[in-house]
Design a protein around this motif. Structure first.
Motif, PDB file in Angstrom:
ATOM      1  N   GLY A 172       0.815  -1.216   0.000  1.00 57.74           N
ATOM      2  CA  GLY A 172       0.000   0.000   0.000  1.00 57.74           C
ATOM      3  C   GLY A 172       0.846   1.262   0.000  1.00 57.74           C
ATOM      4  N   TRP A 173       1.875   1.295   0.829  1.00 63.78           N
ATOM      5  CA  TRP A 173       2.787   2.444   0.838  1.00 63.78           C
ATOM      6  C   TRP A 173       3.450   2.586  -0.533  1.00 63.78           C
ATOM      7  CZ3 TRP A 173       5.339   5.751   4.630  1.00 63.78           C
ATOM      8  CH2 TRP A 173       4.684   5.796   5.867  1.00 63.78           C
ATOM      9  N   ALA A 174       3.916   1.472  -1.094  1.00 62.71           N
ATOM     10  CA  ALA A 174       4.600   1.512  -2.394  1.00 62.71           C
ATOM     11  C   ALA A 174       3.681   2.072  -3.477  1.00 62.71           C
ATOM     12  CB  ALA A 174       5.085   0.114  -2.778  1.00 62.71           C
ATOM     13  N   ARG A 175       2.417   1.693  -3.420  1.00 61.35           N
ATOM     14  CA  ARG A 175       1.436   2.130  -4.427  1.00 61.35           C
ATOM     15  C   ARG A 175       1.019   3.586  -4.180  1.00 61.35           C
ATOM     16  NH1 ARG A 175      -1.764  -1.455  -3.277  1.00 61.35           N
ATOM     17  NH2 ARG A 175      -3.193  -0.328  -1.940  1.00 61.35           N
ATOM     18  N   HIS A 176       0.593   3.866  -2.967  1.00 59.39           N
ATOM     19  CA  HIS A 176       0.006   5.166  -2.652  1.00 59.39           C
ATOM     20  C   HIS A 176       1.040   6.297  -2.598  1.00 59.39           C
ATOM     21  CE1 HIS A 176      -1.733   8.343  -0.089  1.00 59.39           C
ATOM     22  NE2 HIS A 176      -2.850   8.028  -0.725  1.00 59.39           N
ATOM     23  N   GLY A 226       3.875   5.550  -6.096  1.00 59.03           N
ATOM     24  CA  GLY A 226       3.383   5.360  -7.455  1.00 59.03           C
ATOM     25  C   GLY A 226       3.693   4.020  -8.111  1.00 59.03           C
ATOM     26  N   HIS A 227       4.060   3.015  -7.317  1.00 55.83           N
ATOM     27  CA  HIS A 227       4.323   1.700  -7.906  1.00 55.83           C
ATOM     28  C   HIS A 227       3.008   0.982  -8.188  1.00 55.83           C
ATOM     29  CE1 HIS A 227       8.627   1.874  -7.399  1.00 55.83           C
ATOM     30  NE2 HIS A 227       8.456   2.276  -6.150  1.00 55.83           N
ATOM     31  N   ASP A 228       2.943   0.330  -9.322  1.00 55.12           N
ATOM     32  CA  ASP A 228       1.737  -0.398  -9.715  1.00 55.12           C
ATOM     33  C   ASP A 228       1.749  -1.771  -9.043  1.00 55.12           C
ATOM     34  OD1 ASP A 228      -0.540  -1.318 -10.951  1.00 55.12           O
ATOM     35  OD2 ASP A 228       0.495  -1.842 -12.807  1.00 55.12           O
ATOM     36  N   VAL A 229       1.447  -1.792  -7.747  1.00 54.89           N
ATOM     37  CA  VAL A 229       1.434  -3.045  -6.982  1.00 54.89           C
ATOM     38  C   VAL A 229       0.079  -3.173  -6.276  1.00 54.89           C
ATOM     39  CG1 VAL A 229       3.921  -3.411  -6.692  1.00 54.89           C
ATOM     40  CG2 VAL A 229       2.758  -1.860  -5.149  1.00 54.89           C
ATOM     41  N   GLN A 230      -0.893  -3.648  -7.020  1.00 58.90           N
ATOM     42  CA  GLN A 230      -2.244  -3.832  -6.495  1.00 58.90           C
ATOM     43  C   GLN A 230      -2.319  -5.080  -5.614  1.00 58.90           C
ATOM     44  OE1 GLN A 230      -4.479  -1.372  -7.241  1.00 58.90           O
ATOM     45  NE2 GLN A 230      -2.752  -0.470  -8.347  1.00 58.90           N
ATOM     46  N   VAL A 231      -3.226  -5.072  -4.664  1.00 63.47           N
ATOM     47  CA  VAL A 231      -3.467  -6.231  -3.802  1.00 63.47           C
ATOM     48  C   VAL A 231      -4.947  -6.566  -3.860  1.00 63.47           C
ATOM     49  CG1 VAL A 231      -3.426  -7.125  -1.434  1.00 63.47           C
ATOM     50  CG2 VAL A 231      -1.585  -5.631  -2.232  1.00 63.47           C
ATOM     51  N   GLU A 232      -5.231  -7.847  -4.109  1.00 62.41           N
ATOM     52  CA  GLU A 232      -6.610  -8.326  -4.106  1.00 62.41           C
ATOM     53  C   GLU A 232      -6.686  -9.471  -3.099  1.00 62.41           C
ATOM     54  OE1 GLU A 232      -9.085  -7.801  -7.913  1.00 62.41           O
ATOM     55  OE2 GLU A 232      -8.456  -9.898  -7.873  1.00 62.41           O
ATOM     56  N   THR A 233      -7.661  -9.416  -2.215  1.00 64.99           N
ATOM     57  CA  THR A 233      -7.805 -10.467  -1.212  1.00 64.99           C
ATOM     58  C   THR A 233      -8.738 -11.566  -1.710  1.00 64.99           C
ATOM     59  OG1 THR A 233      -9.556  -9.210  -0.123  1.00 64.99           O
ATOM     60  CG2 THR A 233      -7.307  -8.968   0.768  1.00 64.99           C
ATOM     61  N   HIS A 257      12.594   2.632   4.040  1.00 62.57           N
ATOM     62  CA  HIS A 257      13.082   3.792   4.792  1.00 62.57           C
ATOM     63  C   HIS A 257      11.917   4.711   5.175  1.00 62.57           C
ATOM     64  CE1 HIS A 257      15.725   6.991   6.150  1.00 62.57           C
ATOM     65  NE2 HIS A 257      15.023   7.828   5.379  1.00 62.57           N
ATOM     66  N   ALA A 258      11.013   4.969   4.217  1.00 63.75           N
ATOM     67  CA  ALA A 258       9.870   5.838   4.473  1.00 63.75           C
ATOM     68  C   ALA A 258       8.978   5.295   5.583  1.00 63.75           C
ATOM     69  CB  ALA A 258       9.059   6.029   3.194  1.00 63.75           C
ATOM     70  N   MET A 259       8.925   3.955   5.704  1.00 65.31           N
ATOM     71  CA  MET A 259       8.105   3.327   6.743  1.00 65.31           C
ATOM     72  C   MET A 259       8.832   3.223   8.076  1.00 65.31           C
ATOM     73  SD  MET A 259       6.049   0.374   4.612  1.00 65.31           S
ATOM     74  CE  MET A 259       4.936  -0.007   5.981  1.00 65.31           C
TER      75      MET A 259
END
Length: 192
Positions: free
Chosen positions: A24-28, A31-38, A188-190
């Protein structure tokens, strides 16, 4: 890039949230296109300690070709975890991801269904290491070369040995999906 986050009955929320937060951090924020679907066997999955989660899809709706990775948090036997992760439909899903060389990331005892599915036979992996090593012995019975280290990566598969490793597994998956540099920026950001 899309990751299927499989939630079995009795999954551990700490192990689930690592994937959600890191990707979520990477995406939001980056800007990385790393979607998660449960995904689960039923629409509402009850975690260890009785936290309900509504999943996006049911297992019978999954087309492996739509995903780049499969992420699996571990769980507690006492809450029914193995009833679902040892179900042949889920074992077949694992085999399908592995046969297409897609990434599979597990935390703690989520390595056990990988072992049962046969995808770890002759490969390096780990699983829960405390309690006299009972779970690691179970993993070895599936023909797995068990390495007693926090996180073990063998080709496309990431395994780990306890809940503490959840964020590390998620960062390892992010690195495989993007790059080491991108992962380090998010890490690092986290604050890690």
């Amino acid at each position: 890039m899309k990751t299927l986050l499989f939630l079995a009955k009795g999954f551990e929320t700490m192990e689930f949230s690592g994937f959600v937060d890191v990707l979520g951090w990477a995406r939001h924020d980056f800007g990385h296109d790393v979607q998660v679907e449960t995904c689960g066997f039923q629409k509402e999955v009850i975690s260890t300690f009785h936290i309900p989660v509504i999943v996006d899809k049911l297992i019978n709706e999954i087309n492996v070709d739509d995903y780049d990775a499969l992420a699996i948090p571990g769980g507690f036997e006492e809450f029914g975890f193995y009833e679902e992760v040892y179900d042949e439909r889920f074992l077949e899903l694992i085999r399908a991801f592995d046969s297409k060389k897609k990434f599979i990331a597990t935390v703690c005892v989520a390595a056990l269904p990988l072992g049962k599915s046969g995808v770890l036979k002759g490969r390096n992996a780990t699983t829960y290491h405390l309690g006299g090593g009972r779970r690691q012995k179970q993993l070895a019975e599936f023909g797995v070369n068990v390495i007693n280290e926090p996180i073990v990566i063998d080709k496309n598969i990431i395994t780990s040995y306890c809940p503490e490793t959840a964020a590390g597994v998620a960062f390892s998956l992010l690195e495989l999906l993007t790059s080491k540099e991108s992962m380090e920026i998010v890490k690092h950001a986290m604050g890690f």
